[in-house]
Design a protein around this motif. Structure first.
Motif, PDB file in Angstrom:
ATOM      1  N   PHE A 189     -13.412  27.773 -43.548  1.00 42.46           N
ATOM      2  CA  PHE A 189     -13.677  28.137 -44.941  1.00 42.46           C
ATOM      3  C   PHE A 189     -13.616  29.655 -45.130  1.00 42.46           C
ATOM      4  O   PHE A 189     -13.185  30.142 -46.170  1.00 42.46           O
ATOM      5  CB  PHE A 189     -15.057  27.641 -45.376  1.00 42.46           C
ATOM      6  N   SER A 190     -14.069  30.399 -44.104  1.00 43.04           N
ATOM      7  CA  SER A 190     -14.084  31.857 -44.224  1.00 43.04           C
ATOM      8  C   SER A 190     -12.685  32.425 -44.357  1.00 43.04           C
ATOM      9  O   SER A 190     -12.485  33.484 -44.966  1.00 43.04           O
ATOM     10  CB  SER A 190     -14.778  32.481 -42.999  1.00 43.04           C
ATOM     11  N   GLN A 191     -11.675  31.737 -43.804  1.00 40.88           N
ATOM     12  CA  GLN A 191     -10.287  32.165 -43.960  1.00 40.88           C
ATOM     13  C   GLN A 191      -9.706  31.686 -45.283  1.00 40.88           C
ATOM     14  O   GLN A 191      -8.884  32.369 -45.901  1.00 40.88           O
ATOM     15  CB  GLN A 191      -9.447  31.612 -42.803  1.00 40.88           C
ATOM     16  N   ALA A 192     -10.145  30.515 -45.712  1.00 37.30           N
ATOM     17  CA  ALA A 192      -9.614  29.943 -46.952  1.00 37.30           C
ATOM     18  C   ALA A 192     -10.139  30.673 -48.183  1.00 37.30           C
ATOM     19  O   ALA A 192      -9.427  30.812 -49.187  1.00 37.30           O
ATOM     20  CB  ALA A 192      -9.985  28.459 -47.030  1.00 37.30           C
ATOM     21  N   LYS A 193     -11.373  31.134 -48.128  1.00 37.16           N
ATOM     22  CA  LYS A 193     -12.017  31.714 -49.310  1.00 37.16           C
ATOM     23  C   LYS A 193     -11.248  32.896 -49.889  1.00 37.16           C
ATOM     24  O   LYS A 193     -10.921  32.897 -51.088  1.00 37.16           O
ATOM     25  CB  LYS A 193     -13.458  32.093 -48.983  1.00 37.16           C
ATOM     26  N   PRO A 194     -10.943  33.960 -49.128  1.00 40.53           N
ATOM     27  CA  PRO A 194     -10.209  35.075 -49.755  1.00 40.53           C
ATOM     28  C   PRO A 194      -8.797  34.695 -50.186  1.00 40.53           C
ATOM     29  O   PRO A 194      -8.278  35.250 -51.153  1.00 40.53           O
ATOM     30  CB  PRO A 194     -10.196  36.150 -48.662  1.00 40.53           C
ATOM     31  N   GLU A 195      -8.195  33.746 -49.484  1.00 40.78           N
ATOM     32  CA  GLU A 195      -6.860  33.288 -49.892  1.00 40.78           C
ATOM     33  C   GLU A 195      -6.929  32.637 -51.271  1.00 40.78           C
ATOM     34  O   GLU A 195      -6.074  32.863 -52.136  1.00 40.78           O
ATOM     35  CB  GLU A 195      -6.322  32.293 -48.865  1.00 40.78           C
ATOM     36  N   LEU A 196      -7.961  31.824 -51.474  1.00 38.82           N
ATOM     37  CA  LEU A 196      -8.143  31.187 -52.771  1.00 38.82           C
ATOM     38  C   LEU A 196      -8.495  32.224 -53.834  1.00 38.82           C
ATOM     39  O   LEU A 196      -8.027  32.133 -54.982  1.00 38.82           O
ATOM     40  CB  LEU A 196      -9.243  30.131 -52.685  1.00 38.82           C
ATOM     41  N   GLU A 197      -9.310  33.198 -53.464  1.00 37.72           N
ATOM     42  CA  GLU A 197      -9.696  34.225 -54.431  1.00 37.72           C
ATOM     43  C   GLU A 197      -8.487  34.997 -54.943  1.00 37.72           C
ATOM     44  O   GLU A 197      -8.432  35.392 -56.115  1.00 37.72           O
ATOM     45  CB  GLU A 197     -10.729  35.163 -53.800  1.00 37.72           C
ATOM     46  N   GLN A 198      -7.498  35.207 -54.083  1.00 35.59           N
ATOM     47  CA  GLN A 198      -6.261  35.837 -54.550  1.00 35.59           C
ATOM     48  C   GLN A 198      -5.603  35.004 -55.645  1.00 35.59           C
ATOM     49  O   GLN A 198      -5.056  35.540 -56.613  1.00 35.59           O
ATOM     50  CB  GLN A 198      -5.274  36.009 -53.397  1.00 35.59           C
ATOM     51  N   ALA A 199      -5.647  33.696 -55.487  1.00 34.91           N
ATOM     52  CA  ALA A 199      -5.065  32.815 -56.499  1.00 34.91           C
ATOM     53  C   ALA A 199      -5.868  32.892 -57.796  1.00 34.91           C
ATOM     54  O   ALA A 199      -5.290  32.942 -58.895  1.00 34.91           O
ATOM     55  CB  ALA A 199      -5.024  31.378 -55.981  1.00 34.91           C
ATOM     56  N   PHE A 200      -7.189  32.896 -57.692  1.00 33.02           N
ATOM     57  CA  PHE A 200      -8.022  33.035 -58.885  1.00 33.02           C
ATOM     58  C   PHE A 200      -7.698  34.339 -59.623  1.00 33.02           C
ATOM     59  O   PHE A 200      -7.572  34.373 -60.846  1.00 33.02           O
ATOM     60  CB  PHE A 200      -9.504  33.015 -58.515  1.00 33.02           C
ATOM     61  N   LEU A 201      -7.563  35.422 -58.875  1.00 32.60           N
ATOM     62  CA  LEU A 201      -7.278  36.726 -59.475  1.00 32.60           C
ATOM     63  C   LEU A 201      -5.907  36.748 -60.148  1.00 32.60           C
ATOM     64  O   LEU A 201      -5.667  37.547 -61.056  1.00 32.60           O
ATOM     65  CB  LEU A 201      -7.350  37.822 -58.405  1.00 32.60           C
ATOM     66  N   ALA A 202      -5.008  35.856 -59.711  1.00 37.58           N
ATOM     67  CA  ALA A 202      -3.676  35.765 -60.310  1.00 37.58           C
ATOM     68  C   ALA A 202      -3.642  34.850 -61.524  1.00 37.58           C
ATOM     69  O   ALA A 202      -2.585  34.658 -62.117  1.00 37.58           O
ATOM     70  CB  ALA A 202      -2.668  35.282 -59.263  1.00 37.58           C
ATOM     71  N   GLY A 203      -4.778  34.262 -61.887  1.00 35.28           N
ATOM     72  CA  GLY A 203      -4.843  33.438 -63.084  1.00 35.28           C
ATOM     73  C   GLY A 203      -4.975  31.957 -62.832  1.00 35.28           C
ATOM     74  O   GLY A 203      -5.074  31.166 -63.772  1.00 35.28           O
ATOM     75  N   VAL A 204      -4.990  31.524 -61.583  1.00 32.00           N
ATOM     76  CA  VAL A 204      -5.190  30.111 -61.262  1.00 32.00           C
ATOM     77  C   VAL A 204      -6.639  29.732 -61.555  1.00 32.00           C
ATOM     78  O   VAL A 204      -7.564  30.509 -61.260  1.00 32.00           O
ATOM     79  CB  VAL A 204      -4.854  29.843 -59.783  1.00 32.00           C
ATOM     80  N   ASN A 205      -6.854  28.554 -62.125  1.00 34.12           N
ATOM     81  CA  ASN A 205      -8.237  28.121 -62.390  1.00 34.12           C
ATOM     82  C   ASN A 205      -8.444  26.623 -62.156  1.00 34.12           C
ATOM     83  O   ASN A 205      -9.433  26.057 -62.610  1.00 34.12           O
ATOM     84  CB  ASN A 205      -8.654  28.493 -63.813  1.00 34.12           C
ATOM     85  N   HIS A 206      -7.504  26.000 -61.446  1.00 36.82           N
ATOM     86  CA  HIS A 206      -7.587  24.539 -61.235  1.00 36.82           C
ATOM     87  C   HIS A 206      -6.936  24.239 -59.883  1.00 36.82           C
ATOM     88  O   HIS A 206      -5.811  23.769 -59.820  1.00 36.82           O
ATOM     89  CB  HIS A 206      -6.861  23.839 -62.385  1.00 36.82           C
ATOM     90  N   MET A 207      -7.685  24.529 -58.801  1.00 40.81           N
ATOM     91  CA  MET A 207      -7.077  24.466 -57.477  1.00 40.81           C
ATOM     92  C   MET A 207      -6.998  23.047 -56.932  1.00 40.81           C
ATOM     93  O   MET A 207      -7.848  22.202 -57.205  1.00 40.81           O
ATOM     94  CB  MET A 207      -7.809  25.381 -56.497  1.00 40.81           C
TER      95      MET A 207
END
Length: 939
Positions: free
Chosen positions: A428-446
């Protein structure tokens, strides 16, 4: 080749009649995904779409009601909001349980799944086919993906052809094909000989001199559906053919007899239709769209040394391919789904077309994260041997989010964590910042990629998909999945509230890409961004402006044509989306209509910045006169010198010419978010004038200071999405701007809700102090293994905290599961105004914490700290830390002992480099709690 079957047009007529109504219904369905009015000091309401969803592979369709029911209940309990069913190949030895795709038995299982999911308030999406791309047994050769094969000949009067006109591509000749077009060229003269070929060596044609001939064969690509499920094998669909697409959709009409299950969405994966660059009606459609017969210019189109004319012809060719994909597949597919009360979810990347317009034509645009990124966050594990040589670029995700923003769609999804790392080694610790990059790019439904249906009777590690994160119920991290999902749900609840709030729009010069002299077809893939995206001014300026603290979206030519201006701001999607400046980066090719629209928007009060004047128009037909029109439009602008460039006042607005776009924005007085100077990243949402700031620290340094926000308010409410804690922050408002105190260690995220109203009775946020009091929690520690395998090691007492893989016990080295570390600490007093932070140090890989018998939270990412202020007491405090490790050590044990666990049809199971998978030589993955564990008291 066989004649294509006649397709009923009744469905298409109905869709046209009701298209306006359906568009309204689709928009309404999207709005329903937005949470209701947000209350200050509370998280937005929990909805099925604010929770994370996942791809759900049905291996061999070997599903049954008992397991479907049990698994769905476990998924819901773990915090998932929905699943996307994707039937694929099956596991060997279970063939008697396979169900044929779309059979009555399969449909019964689908109906049961939808009903059970509905009872749990979960959603179900469905891939429209099996495996990927679209295709299957309903796709006959004449409806399958097609390619253009070109062969050159020489014809001389009196001697005839230099060789027989037959298809010479041996692979292509294995499938159905036909000679589509035969053209002759001589000193500017052109003859169409398509109807004059008697046999392979004879022409019903007698022309003087020598001629160059070009034969165009229409041939199947031969591509079959990848990873197809039982009943789903067959050719890939011809996405450019309206009749092929209608036939494909009609197959589902027949299969479901109009009684479609209560799924939410039909889903289409990334465009991986390799080699498909043609269709039977291509030349007719080309002439209709571009105004000339491309067949007359094939020598230039296919020239080995392309010149300006070749570039223009190639641009027209690629634009026509885009038109066919958009108009014959994407739009009709969406209209068809909407007519059945469903929405479409589509990955446009990989397509040979304008990604923005393709994304905009569906209800839920979806991007994809592939591979793993490098982060400066201290303590993030990233072993080069366990990752693919791919660096995900979050800017690629902005094509999907921008299309959604500009067309008023609230949801932007992403296929997340594809090949994040080697199987069984991703935390999870590796997945979290990767997902946060997607959130910052406008993704909101992973969407997780993903989760495999696996019956309870199947032993560890269960059924697995070869390219997945493998987060199934057998995963040793599964008991902690709820904690990570809670974080995602809280963030997504915010990012689905209000509207996007970006100051800038950046024009995407797709015609520059379409005019590339190299090759013919141009598939814009995630893996090819080094060629078609990274070298461009569009990318470089977008990246620079975001790093400087501006929010931006991308716009296409057609999107610019749909913009309006109100009070100096650009409006799109019926007024929901507003932006302040339209930027045109350096571009060579621009349609006259786009420049006209940009100038018209300026006259209505908008601000448009050009980095450089566009050089010319795209395309071949009548390009000289169109170029004159473009030059006349630009020459009609009267520029005056400014410090940052030149300005032409047009009506109520202005056109700016400035090579340095950032300086131009500063000159115009447009304010950036200076918080990026502290190493923070942000995304901003607007809620009727109030703002949500989503802040992330992916830097290597802590941020403990007051940061400036461009938008002020009466109060700033701080919201921790990891633990869910909410408090009133220290803030000040000056001249419409806010400053707010934040504490963000590397790896942490925070949401700031800037209010224009009285915050009400919200407790104050507890801040970190510069010199906290430290209470070390030393041994002895009791370590008990509570669940996992291959066997449970014995309970031990540790003098000092350490990972269980450092025990002198082979069973502990092989163990994957959860173990409990227990200890206590003493507090002489408890200050109710102080902040008590439990710092777990290094966790391998996820932790769940109880204080005095009460569950605190999960610690799943760096820096593995939890606020335990509400749980501590004076005197003795009992501490329990459940640690879950990765599956890797147990998988290694299976391979070392030659216990068969991977036994699948088709690709079976591969490692991250698509080679044979074998974990027997893996080193032991450190597992457990390394610490040091300490209590930080911030007074």
């Amino acid at each position: 080749m066989k004649k294509k079957p006649e397709i009923s047009r009744s469905t298409g007529i109905l869709l046209l009649l009701f298209s306006g109504c359906l568009a309204i219904l689709s928009a309404c369905s999207q709005q329903q995904d937005k949470p209701s009015q947000v209350t200050a000091g509370e998280w937005p309401e929990v909805t099925k779409t604010s929770k994370p969803w996942t791809r759900w592979w049905w291996m061999g369709n070997a599903v049954d009601k008992e397991n479907l029911t049990g698994l769905l209940e476990e998924y819901e309990d773990a915090g998932l909001g929905g699943l996307e069913i994707a039937p694929i190949y099956g596991a060997k030895g279970f063939e008697d349980q396979f169900l044929e795709y779309l059979s009555p038995e399969w449909k019964e299982m689908l109906q049961h799944t939808v009903a059970k999911a509905d009872s749990l308030n979960m959603g179900i999406d469905l891939t429209q086919g099996t495996g990927w791309p679209f295709g299957g047994p309903m796709v006959s050769p004449e409806l399958a993906a097609q390619r253009m094969i070109v062969q050159r000949y020489r014809y001389t009067n009196g001697q005839g052809l230099d060789r027989p006109i037959v298809l010479e591509d041996k692979r292509a000749s294995r499938f159905e094909y036909e000679l589509h077009t035969l053209m002759a060229y001589q000193d500017g003269k052109v003859e169409n000989l398509s109807e004059k070929l008697i046999d392979s060596l004879r022409l019903d044609w007698d022309a003087p001199g020598s001629w160059d001939l070009i034969a165009v064969f229409q041939a199947q690509t031969g591509q079959m559906v990848k990873r197809a499920a039982p009943g789903g094998k067959g050719f890939t669909l011809d996405h450019y053919s309206d009749s092929a697409v209608q036939h494909y959709l009609n197959h589902f009409e027949t299969a479901f007899k109009g009684d479609f299950p209560g799924i939410r969405s039909f889903y289409n994966d990334s465009f991986e239709v390799y080699g498909a660059d043609f269709t039977a009606e291509f030349f007719r459609i080309f002439e209709q769209k571009r105004g000339y017969d491309l067949r007359e210019h094939l020598p230039k189109l296919l020239a080995e040394e392309p010149d300006d004319i070749s570039r223009r012809l190639k641009s027209d060719y690629r634009e026509t391919i885009h038109d066919m994909l958009l108009e014959n597949f994407t739009k009709p597919w969406t209209a068809w789904a909407n007519s059945h009360g469903k929405v479409t979810k589509n990955q446009a990347h990989g397509s040979p077309g304008n990604l923005l317009d393709l994304y905009a034509a569906v209800d839920i645009p979806e991007g994809e994260t592939f591979g793993s990124s490098y982060f400066l966050i201290p303590g993030i594990r990233r072993d080069s041997a366990d990752i693919r040589n791919v660096d995900p670029d979050p800017i690629m995700l902005k094509f999907a989010s921008s299309a959604a923003h500009l067309t008023g769609k609230n949801l932007v999804s992403t296929e997340t964590f594809t090949w994040l790392g080697e199987h069984f080694k991703s935390a999870f610790s590796q997945a979290k910042p990767e997902l946060e990059q997607a959130f910052l790019a406008g993704v909101n439904h992973m969407f997780y990629h993903g989760l495999t249906y696996s019956p309870k009777a199947v032993d560890f590690p269960g059924w697995l998909f070869y390219a997945s994160l493998n987060l199934n119920t057998h995963n040793s991290l599964w008991p902690h999945f709820k904690g990570f999902n809670g974080y995602i749900q809280r963030v997504q609840s915010v990012l689905q509230s209000g509207t996007p709030d970006n100051e800038l729009m950046m024009y995407w010069p797709v015609y520059d890409i379409w005019s590339d002299p190299q090759g013919l077809s141009k598939m814009l893939t995630v893996h090819g961004i080094d060629e078609w995206l990274h070298p461009t001014a569009f990318y470089q300026e977008s990246k620079m402006l975001m790093e400087k603290g501006f929010g931006l979206d991308f716009v296409s030519d057609s999107m610019i044509g749909g913009l309006q201006v109100d009070a100096g701001q650009f409006l799109a999607a019926g007024g929901d989306y507003r932006s302040r400046v339209l930027i045109v980066p350096e571009t060579t090719y621009m349609p006259v209509a786009t420049l006209q629209n940009a100038i018209s928007l300026a006259k209505k009060g908008g601000t448009v910045i050009f980095q450089k004047p566009p050089e010319t128009v795209p395309g071949f037909h009548d390009h000289s006169s169109r170029e004159e029109a473009l030059d006349a439009l630009w020459s009609g602008l009267s520029f005056q010198d400014k410090v940052y460039g030149q300005e032409a006042v047009e009506g109520e607005g202005q056109v700016i010419l400035a090579e340095n776009i950032f300086q131009a924005l500063e000159g115009l007085g447009l304010q950036r978010e200076s918080l990026v100077d502290e190493g923070l990243k942000f995304l901003r949402r607007d809620l009727n004038g109030e703002k949500y700031y989503y802040l992330v620290n992916h830097s290597g340094e802590s941020v403990n200071k007051s940061i400036d926000l461009q938008y002020g308010g009466k109060a700033a409410v701080l919201m921790d999405p990891e633990q869910g804690i909410i408090g009133l922050g220290r803030n000040a408002e000056t001249a419409g701007k806010s400053s707010v105190q934040v504490n963000l260690d590397p790896g942490e995220s925070l949401i700031v809700h800037v209010l224009n109203r009285d915050p009400g009775n919200i407790p104050n946020w507890k801040y970190d102090s510069s010199k906290p009091e430290i209470v070390s929690i030393k041994g002895p520690w009791r370590l008990e293994f509570i669940h996992g395998g291959p066997e449970l090691p014995e309970t031990v007492t540790l003098d000092e905290i350490k990972p269980w893989t450092e025990l002198d016990d082979p069973a502990a080295s092989d163990f994957s599961g959860q173990a409990l570390y227990e200890n206590s600490f003493n507090l002489e007093r408890v200050d109710e105004n102080a902040k008590y932070v439990l710092n777990l140090g290094q966790v391998l890989e996820s932790a769940r914490v109880w204080i005095n018998g009460k569950e605190v939270a999960y610690a799943f990412g760096v820096p593995f700290k939890l606020d335990i202020s509400e749980f501590v007491q004076k005197g003795s405090n009992q501490l329990r830390i459940e640690v879950a490790n990765l599956m890797a050590n147990r998988i290694r044990y299976l391979d070392q002992n030659k216990i068969v666990w991977r036994n699948y049809h088709e690709i079976n199971f591969v490692n991250i480099d698509y080679g044979p998978f074998d974990a027997s030589d893996w080193k032991t993955m450190p597992s457990g709690l390394r610490g040091p564990v300490k209590l930080e008291i911030h007074h």
